[in-house]
Design an enzyme around this catalytic site. Structure first.
Site: not given
Ligand code: SAH
Length: 419
Positions: A236, A274, A303, A323, A363
């Site tokens: 970050r 998100d 997304a 991410d 991850c």
């Molecule tokens: N980038 C974040 C961590 C991501 S965790 C950080 O830096 O803390 C994964 C996230 O993806 C979750 O908040 C979940 O709600 C979201 N997510 C999962 N599937 C998704 C999708 N299809 N479209 C958008 N968001 C999604």
């Protein structure tokens, strides 16, 4: 997860066992390794697998997670560990000195060493305090938010030691609140129930943490995993530094870690996407805390669909972050999940303006760094983009990697500049 319940409880209705069995090094049961199977353990690896253990009827009858002396085929005692007769990872070594008594005092020392490492790394008490085998605490993950901690217990052995762990935590750092986030599916591999409860104190509000100079909120009662993904701390910071004066898109933004740090570093405008309304609401509150709300938008969308929509509308960003959650959740999903990273890179790259930056991460434990890099290349090529890799990085140093468990370095990320 078949047959496993997710039990979300609070208060005292589901306490862990209050007293752990007391350990007596002189009268522990012994579990023997099969001939020729002690070399890896001797070299420094912390586990023995079930096919390496002499599974006698006596061994099979031992309670899951109990403490045993680990003995090689020649009778030499190699140390003390926890034994899980029905798990693939049958033995997890706790100490190579079998005379060590495994109790709260033993765990306290390990926790204090783990805390001392983090104090050397960071100025504020917001970090991953314990990272399992790498901190010689097999199956125990603890994230710290000042005087609030969130624990994940992922092995039958550590579950059996839980009362000692709680006592050791009190002695080591005296937390006000202890949340048990024991809802990771990996627990089912150890025959453990999934549950989530507060073991100490009370918590009704999100907790505040500091990262890279910013203030953030994490929800430990409702949020995902242990509330905040500290593993991305350095990534970050790196991405934020590239964001000054640029438009930034943060896909899968969760609680806004990347988005808000980019805004703090002077991004012209940040869009955080998100699919979770609750995560976006929390991120919006954190943006307020940092005084950057005016430059941040939080949008609920899928997304991939959102990336496609923006690309066809001609939208471009100076920095795009993607991410996501683990696309590969089990080994058998590897082929399908890997393609997810390809598609994500293809769609995200299309949004990056020439000369702009793309940060992509995975991850997924089952995805190797090489395979991840290959999928990213493939995605770039499908998008008709090229450029240069500026940085390949894993998790921050409060997520250390055991030298003999390189696969525990689960986080992969690439930052690229695209032409
Ligand atoms: N980038 C974040 C961590 C991501 S965790 C950080 O830096 O803390 C994964 C996230 O993806 C979750 O908040 C979940 O709600 C979201 N997510 C999962 N599937 C998704 C999708 N299809 N479209 C958008 N968001 C999604």
């Amino acid at each position: 997860m078949a047959g496993k319940r997710l039990v979300v409880t609070r208060g005292t209705d589901r306490l862990p066992p209050m007293t752990a069995h007391s350990d007596d090094p002189a009268s522990r049961p012994a579990v023997h390794l099969l001939r020729g199977h002690s070399r890896r353990l001797r070299a420094g690896h912390p586990w023995a697998f079930s096919n390496e253990v002499d599974m006698t009827p006596e061994a099979k009858a031992l309670p899951p997670g109990c403490l045993v002396n680990v003995v090689d085929a020649g009778g030499e005692v190699l140390g003390v560990g926890t034994f899980s007769p029905h798990s693939l990872i049958a033995l997890r070594l706790l100490s190579r000195r079998a005379q060590d008594r495994i109790d709260a005092a033993f765990l306290r020392e390990r926790l204090e060493r783990a805390a001392a490492l983090r104090e050397a790394l960071y100025r504020s008490p917001h970090y991953r305090l314990a990272h399992s085998e790498a901190d010689r605490l097999p199956g125990l993950v603890i994230d710290r938010y000042g005087d609030v901690v969130a624990c994940q217990v992922n092995s039958a052995g550590m579950e059996a030691l839980l009362p000692h762990v709680l006592e050791a935590l009190d002695a080591a750092i005296a937390p006000r609140v202890v949340v048990l986030r024991n809802d990771s599916p990996v627990r089912t591999l150890e025959g453990l129930d999934l549950y989530h409860r507060i073991a100490k104190g009370d918590l009704s509000e999100p907790v505040e943490l500091e990262e890279n100079g910013g203030r953030f909120l994490a929800d430990l009662t409702e949020g995902q995993k242990t509330g905040w993904f500290y593993d991305q701390r350095d990534n970050r910071a790196f991405v934020a530094a590239l964001s000054t004066g640029r438009r930034v898109a943060d896909f899968y933004s969760y609680a806004g870690g990347f988005a808000i740090q980019a805004a703090r570093a002077g991004a012209a405008e940040v869009v955080a996407v998100d699919r979770s309304e609750a995560s976006l609401a929390l991120a919006a509150r954190s943006a307020d805390l940092n005084g950057v709300s005016a430059r941040c938008r939080f949008e609920r969308a899928d997304a991939f669909a959102d990336m496609e929509r923006r690309a066809s509308a001609g939208e471009r960003f100076g920095v795009v972050v993607a991410d996501p959650p683990a696309f590969v959740k089990a080994k058998k999903q590897l082929a399908a999940g890997a393609k997810g990273y390809r598609k994500m890179t293809r769609l995200a790259a299309a949004l990056v303006e020439p000369g702009g930056f793309l940060f992509v991460a995975s991850c997924s434990h089952h995805m190797s760094p090489d395979l991840f890099a290959e999928e990213v290349r493939h995605g770039l090529s499908l998008a008709g983009r090229n450029g240069r890799i500026l940085r390949a990085a894993g998790a921050a140093a409060d997520h250390p990697v055991h030298p003999f468990l390189p696969e525990s370095g689960y986080l992969k990320s690439l930052t690229l500049q695209l032409d």
